[in-house]
Motif scaffolding. Structure first.
Motif, PDB file in Angstrom:
ATOM      1  N   PHE A   1      36.921   3.856  18.084  1.00 32.23           N
ATOM      2  CA  PHE A   1      37.702   2.655  17.860  1.00 32.23           C
ATOM      3  C   PHE A   1      37.844   2.296  16.382  1.00 32.23           C
ATOM      4  N   ASP A   2      36.945   2.755  15.523  1.00 27.13           N
ATOM      5  CA  ASP A   2      36.967   2.309  14.137  1.00 27.13           C
ATOM      6  C   ASP A   2      37.436   3.387  13.157  1.00 27.13           C
ATOM      7  N   THR A   3      38.085   4.437  13.647  1.00 31.04           N
ATOM      8  CA  THR A   3      38.519   5.493  12.746  1.00 31.04           C
ATOM      9  C   THR A   3      39.983   5.318  12.358  1.00 31.04           C
ATOM     10  N   ARG A   4      40.291   5.562  11.091  1.00 32.11           N
ATOM     11  CA  ARG A   4      41.662   5.446  10.625  1.00 32.11           C
ATOM     12  C   ARG A   4      42.546   6.463  11.333  1.00 32.11           C
ATOM     13  N   ASP A   5      42.007   7.648  11.580  1.00 35.49           N
ATOM     14  CA  ASP A   5      42.786   8.693  12.246  1.00 35.49           C
ATOM     15  C   ASP A   5      43.266   8.210  13.610  1.00 35.49           C
ATOM     16  N   LEU A   6      42.378   7.530  14.331  1.00 38.06           N
ATOM     17  CA  LEU A   6      42.753   6.996  15.638  1.00 38.06           C
ATOM     18  C   LEU A   6      43.855   5.956  15.487  1.00 38.06           C
ATOM     19  N   ALA A   7      43.679   5.044  14.525  1.00 33.65           N
ATOM     20  CA  ALA A   7      44.657   3.975  14.342  1.00 33.65           C
ATOM     21  C   ALA A   7      46.036   4.527  14.018  1.00 33.65           C
ATOM     22  N   VAL A   8      46.085   5.509  13.115  1.00 33.13           N
ATOM     23  CA  VAL A   8      47.367   6.102  12.735  1.00 33.13           C
ATOM     24  C   VAL A   8      48.002   6.805  13.924  1.00 33.13           C
ATOM     25  N   THR A   9      47.186   7.499  14.716  1.00 34.88           N
ATOM     26  CA  THR A   9      47.698   8.200  15.889  1.00 34.88           C
ATOM     27  C   THR A   9      48.266   7.227  16.908  1.00 34.88           C
ATOM     28  N   LEU A  10      47.526   6.155  17.169  1.00 34.93           N
ATOM     29  CA  LEU A  10      47.994   5.178  18.153  1.00 34.93           C
ATOM     30  C   LEU A  10      49.259   4.485  17.678  1.00 34.93           C
ATOM     31  N   ASP A  11      49.354   4.191  16.379  1.00 35.49           N
ATOM     32  CA  ASP A  11      50.581   3.594  15.844  1.00 35.49           C
ATOM     33  C   ASP A  11      51.772   4.522  16.057  1.00 35.49           C
ATOM     34  N   ARG A  12      51.573   5.779  15.789  1.00 36.62           N
ATOM     35  CA  ARG A  12      52.670   6.750  15.879  1.00 36.62           C
ATOM     36  C   ARG A  12      53.118   6.948  17.320  1.00 36.62           C
ATOM     37  N   GLU A  13      52.173   6.911  18.241  1.00 35.09           N
ATOM     38  CA  GLU A  13      52.482   7.196  19.640  1.00 35.09           C
ATOM     39  C   GLU A  13      52.723   5.940  20.482  1.00 35.09           C
ATOM     40  N   ASP A  14      52.561   4.779  19.894  1.00 37.02           N
ATOM     41  CA  ASP A  14      52.696   3.520  20.633  1.00 37.02           C
ATOM     42  C   ASP A  14      54.095   3.405  21.238  1.00 37.02           C
ATOM     43  N   PRO A  15      54.206   3.326  22.567  1.00 35.86           N
ATOM     44  CA  PRO A  15      55.536   3.232  23.197  1.00 35.86           C
ATOM     45  C   PRO A  15      56.259   1.922  22.868  1.00 35.86           C
ATOM     46  N   LEU A  16      55.521   0.934  22.356  1.00 35.05           N
ATOM     47  CA  LEU A  16      56.149  -0.331  21.967  1.00 35.05           C
ATOM     48  C   LEU A  16      56.339  -0.437  20.455  1.00 35.05           C
ATOM     49  N   GLY A  17      55.987   0.621  19.737  1.00 36.66           N
ATOM     50  CA  GLY A  17      56.022   0.572  18.279  1.00 36.66           C
ATOM     51  C   GLY A  17      57.378   0.240  17.694  1.00 36.66           C
ATOM     52  N   GLU A  18      58.451   0.627  18.376  1.00 40.44           N
ATOM     53  CA  GLU A  18      59.797   0.384  17.858  1.00 40.44           C
ATOM     54  C   GLU A  18      60.118  -1.098  17.744  1.00 40.44           C
ATOM     55  N   PHE A  19      59.393  -1.942  18.488  1.00 37.90           N
ATOM     56  CA  PHE A  19      59.682  -3.371  18.458  1.00 37.90           C
ATOM     57  C   PHE A  19      59.130  -4.052  17.208  1.00 37.90           C
ATOM     58  N   ARG A  20      58.297  -3.366  16.455  1.00 41.32           N
ATOM     59  CA  ARG A  20      57.799  -3.936  15.208  1.00 41.32           C
ATOM     60  C   ARG A  20      58.943  -4.316  14.285  1.00 41.32           C
ATOM     61  N   GLN A  21      59.982  -3.495  14.266  1.00 41.54           N
ATOM     62  CA  GLN A  21      61.110  -3.741  13.373  1.00 41.54           C
ATOM     63  C   GLN A  21      61.954  -4.938  13.786  1.00 41.54           C
ATOM     64  N   GLU A  22      61.648  -5.542  14.931  1.00 42.59           N
ATOM     65  CA  GLU A  22      62.398  -6.708  15.394  1.00 42.59           C
ATOM     66  C   GLU A  22      61.903  -8.007  14.757  1.00 42.59           C
ATOM     67  N   PHE A  23      60.798  -7.934  13.974  1.00 47.74           N
ATOM     68  CA  PHE A  23      60.172  -9.145  13.452  1.00 47.74           C
ATOM     69  C   PHE A  23      60.117  -9.152  11.931  1.00 47.74           C
ATOM     70  N   LEU A  24      60.041 -10.354  11.378  1.00 46.26           N
ATOM     71  CA  LEU A  24      59.910 -10.541   9.930  1.00 46.26           C
ATOM     72  C   LEU A  24      58.444 -10.784   9.591  1.00 46.26           C
ATOM     73  N   PHE A  25      57.931 -10.013   8.627  1.00 48.30           N
ATOM     74  CA  PHE A  25      56.536 -10.140   8.219  1.00 48.30           C
ATOM     75  C   PHE A  25      56.445 -10.875   6.887  1.00 48.30           C
ATOM     76  N   PRO A  26      55.494 -11.804   6.745  1.00 45.07           N
ATOM     77  CA  PRO A  26      55.307 -12.449   5.444  1.00 45.07           C
ATOM     78  C   PRO A  26      55.061 -11.397   4.357  1.00 45.07           C
ATOM     79  N   VAL A  27      55.581 -11.669   3.171  1.00 45.53           N
ATOM     80  CA  VAL A  27      55.435 -10.746   2.050  1.00 45.53           C
ATOM     81  C   VAL A  27      54.546 -11.388   1.000  1.00 45.53           C
ATOM     82  N   VAL A  28      53.644 -10.594   0.445  1.00 44.80           N
ATOM     83  CA  VAL A  28      52.750 -11.089  -0.594  1.00 44.80           C
ATOM     84  C   VAL A  28      53.567 -11.390  -1.841  1.00 44.80           C
TER      85      VAL A  28
END
Length: 379
Positions: free
Chosen positions: A46-73
């Motif tokens: 659960f705490d490995t970067r490799d896992l996180a990157v893999t899950l992000d890439r394969e997330d079936p809902l990942g395409e919906f991220r682009q539907e939202f506006l994120f605060p910018v620093v």
């Protein structure tokens, strides 16, 4: 190649709970399959970067991220962590305020333009007349909470709706006057319940039953909630519990709680505060048989700060009309003769009968932008 069927051990405070991967939500099931393909032990990864990157890439809902506006620093004073100026933040605050959908501005500006060009005639315009604009959100909202459209109304705010529901579904008498809530519930729930108890002439010291986790534990056992229901069955008027505990993240077993109440206290009602559950976890309010539920829409439903709330009233109460006591308002009167302006009140069947005032157009436009995304993504 198909991932083999497996069981995952998810730790609980008292014991392990075996979940078959076939019963998991689609997105989580996909994540489990990825882990199995990689030959990785679930609990150790659960705490490995490799896992996180893999899950992000394969997330079936990942395409919906682009539907939202994120605060910018924008400056070193930005409180959203340490990132370079101009970078989008990692936003993990949906439990407080959801992100703005990119469609929101367009939807709201369309209604502002209508107000500019039509004025009062916007209420009966050919495109999205304001007089029924809340109904555009009802079907999608009903799917999110697992309800029939008749059972859902978009109105007011969460605590206002809780009060309206308790006027109707907390009807104490000398025999039945107690309310069961979770210990350490969200403060607004506690305050609302206490005020209702006092307003009805009872003492919260004796009428309010709070169920806490056992010593050394952080989550409530369903068996302890059921035990509290049994112990107070003869005096129980209402069980009011959250769908998801705001501090621990515990999702309560609502169906079991409803069943336990019906078995030993059939005259008691069951209400649910879905503030942290709606848009976050699967819900089946109709099938579970809860009497009422209330929620806000500015958290996981992304409708904007302080935006409108929602309410569920089970179908079995839909046609009881004035048999159910309520704080009534003109907009809850049946639609066919609402504008006759008569000094009568005949409730619209279903949850709409609890409406007080005409729908607020701009918050509903913002909510519709988010619900359109949910309609495509599903729960």
């Amino acid at each position: 190649m198909t991932a083999p069927q497996t069981s995952i051990l998810i730790p609980e405070p008292r014991s392990g709970l075996e979940l078959n991967s076939e019963s998991l939500p689609v997105a989580l099931k996909k994540s489990v399959e990825i882990l199995l393909h990689k030959g990785t032990k679930v609990r150790d990864s659960f705490d490995t970067r490799d896992l996180a990157v893999t899950l992000d890439r394969e997330d079936p809902l990942g395409e919906f991220r682009q539907e939202f506006l994120f605060p910018v620093v924008k400056s070193p004073d930005c409180r959203f962590g340490i990132k370079k100026k101009g970078e989008a933040t990692v936003y993990l605050c949906g439990n407080s305020l959801g992100l703005q959908p990119k469609q929101t501005r367009e939807y709201v500006e369309e209604e502002l333009k209508k107000w500019e060009t039509l004025g009062v005639d916007g209420h009966f315009s050919k495109v999205r007349p304001w007089v029924t604009i809340d109904e555009l959100c009802v079907d999608n909202m009903a799917k999110i909470v697992g309800a029939k459209s008749l059972e859902v109304c978009i109105m007011n705010s969460l605590t206002v709706n809780l009060h309206l529901m308790m006027v109707s579904f907390y009807r104490p008498n000398a025999q039945r006057y107690k309310v069961i809530i979770e210990g350490k519930s969200f403060p607004s729930d506690y305050i609302a319940v206490v005020s209702q108890i006092r307003e009805k002439g009872y003492d919260p010291e004796t009428a309010l039953i709070k169920v806490y986790p056992r010593k050394g534990e952080h989550t409530l056992l369903t068996t302890d909630i059921k035990a509290a229901i049994r112990e107070n069955a003869d005096e129980l008027a209402l069980v009011l519990i959250g769908g998801l505990q705001y501090y621990t993240g515990q999702a309560f077993e609502i169906e079991k709680i409803v069943k336990a109440t019906r078995e030993v206290a059939p005259n008691a009602n069951v209400g649910i505060d879905l503030a942290h559950a709606v848009g976050n976890i699967p819900l089946q309010l109709h099938d579970w048989g809860v009497d009422f539920a209330c929620w806000c829409t500015y958290k996981y439903l992304n409708s904007g700060p302080g935006s409108i709330g929602g309410c569920f009233v089970h179908e079995r109460h839909a046609n009881k009309g004035t048999e159910i006591p309520r704080f009534a308002g003109w907009w809850g009167h049946r639609k066919e003769d609402r504008f006759d302006m008569a000094e009568t009140f005949i409730p619209t069947p279903g949850a709409f009968g609890w409406q007080l005032s005409n729908p607020p157009v701009l918050p509903l436009a913002a909510l519709r932008a988010s619900l359109d995304i949910f309609a495509r993504a599903g729960m």
